[in-house]
Design a protein around this motif. Sequence first.
Motif, short mmCIF file in Angstrom:
data_model
loop_
_atom_site.label_atom_id
_atom_site.label_comp_id
_atom_site.label_asym_id
_atom_site.label_seq_id
_atom_site.Cartn_x
_atom_site.Cartn_y
_atom_site.Cartn_z
N GLY A 102 0.83 -1.20 0.00
CA GLY A 102 0.00 0.00 0.00
C GLY A 102 0.86 1.25 0.00
N ASN A 103 0.26 2.37 0.33
CA ASN A 103 0.99 3.64 0.35
C ASN A 103 2.16 3.57 1.33
OD1 ASN A 103 -1.02 4.42 -1.35
ND2 ASN A 103 -1.60 6.24 -0.20
N SER A 104 3.27 4.10 0.92
CA SER A 104 4.48 4.10 1.75
C SER A 104 4.22 4.77 3.08
CB SER A 104 5.61 4.84 1.01
OG SER A 104 6.65 5.16 1.89
N PHE A 105 4.51 4.07 4.18
CA PHE A 105 4.39 4.66 5.50
C PHE A 105 5.41 5.79 5.68
CE2 PHE A 105 2.34 0.89 7.99
CZ PHE A 105 1.23 0.99 7.19
N LYS A 106 6.59 5.61 5.07
CA LYS A 106 7.59 6.68 5.13
C LYS A 106 7.07 7.93 4.43
CE LYS A 106 11.61 3.57 5.14
NZ LYS A 106 12.80 3.12 4.36
N GLY A 107 6.39 7.73 3.30
CA GLY A 107 5.80 8.85 2.59
C GLY A 107 4.73 9.55 3.39
N ILE A 108 3.91 8.76 4.10
CA ILE A 108 2.88 9.34 4.96
C ILE A 108 3.52 10.20 6.04
CG2 ILE A 108 1.11 8.80 6.68
CD1 ILE A 108 0.38 6.33 5.00
#
Length: 298
Positions: free
Chosen positions: A213-219
């Motif tokens: 899913g969406n990168s947690f680092k990006g979040i």
Amino acid sequence: MSADGEWKTVSKKKGMKKRRGDVKERNIAQGVENLSVSEGGRIQRKIKETIEELRSSEFWSVCRETVQKVTNKYRTVPLVTSSGLDVGVAEFVEYKHGDLDHCQTTLEFVCYGIGSFSSSVSSRYQLALLFLLLETLKIPRLSCLLFDPLFTEWEKRFLKDCGLVVIKENEEGKRQVDRPTLFYMIHCGKALYNNLLWKNWSPHQLAQTILIGNSFKGIEERLPARVLKRDYMFINYILAVTEETAFPYSDRYMDIFNDTAIHQFPRRKLDSKPKEFWEGAAEPTYQQCEDLEIILNG
């Protein structure tokens, strides 16, 4: 797909991000609840074409290798029928032989938020990748569960005819794992990831969880720290013990698979946290969120 090129039918949000175009998708989807035979056939052909396009791409070549490296530890002895065929392996997509082709996986596969693939091109590509992942990882189709509030009745029937399982109710991401499980949640809302982590907030359960899913680092980079801690505390807490592997970059599929990563939660890192870290995990509420990015249950 069978050898003669025909489709093979297998016998017998608090939930998702408001993706770009969702309002348009919902309006279109209302018109495809009961498609004509010709229109249904046209959509099926588009899905087949999308699968084959993605299969031949450099993006999939790298993506496949990346996913296999992450999931190889779940490989098991193959299940073989009297005819010599792997049990549960559907023929929707062509087999490609390799070193691990005859090994079955113990993984369950859960997909949230893929969208209305009869009306959305992006959703169709995400569905195509789903089929390629099932093929590559040798996950039986009955071990693949899907839910999206945007699914039309035609789409639900199509998925069931392909041998997949459609979840009947919006779980809001609150599915507790009892076996190794791969969650496929591309471009879902942060609350959905947060809910999933909360429901499995223990070393034993998170160690069995893989999340695409969406990168947690990006979040973490995009969201103010105070908002991350206040509204998405479980994402915030798990960052320190998450191993994240980015999907390959592709100009061709940038709008479809951008910011996507595979997340693992290694047991050794989870066990390094004190007992207090896991205690008193209250169910998330999002009353202060201005942009929740989910579809509510009911």
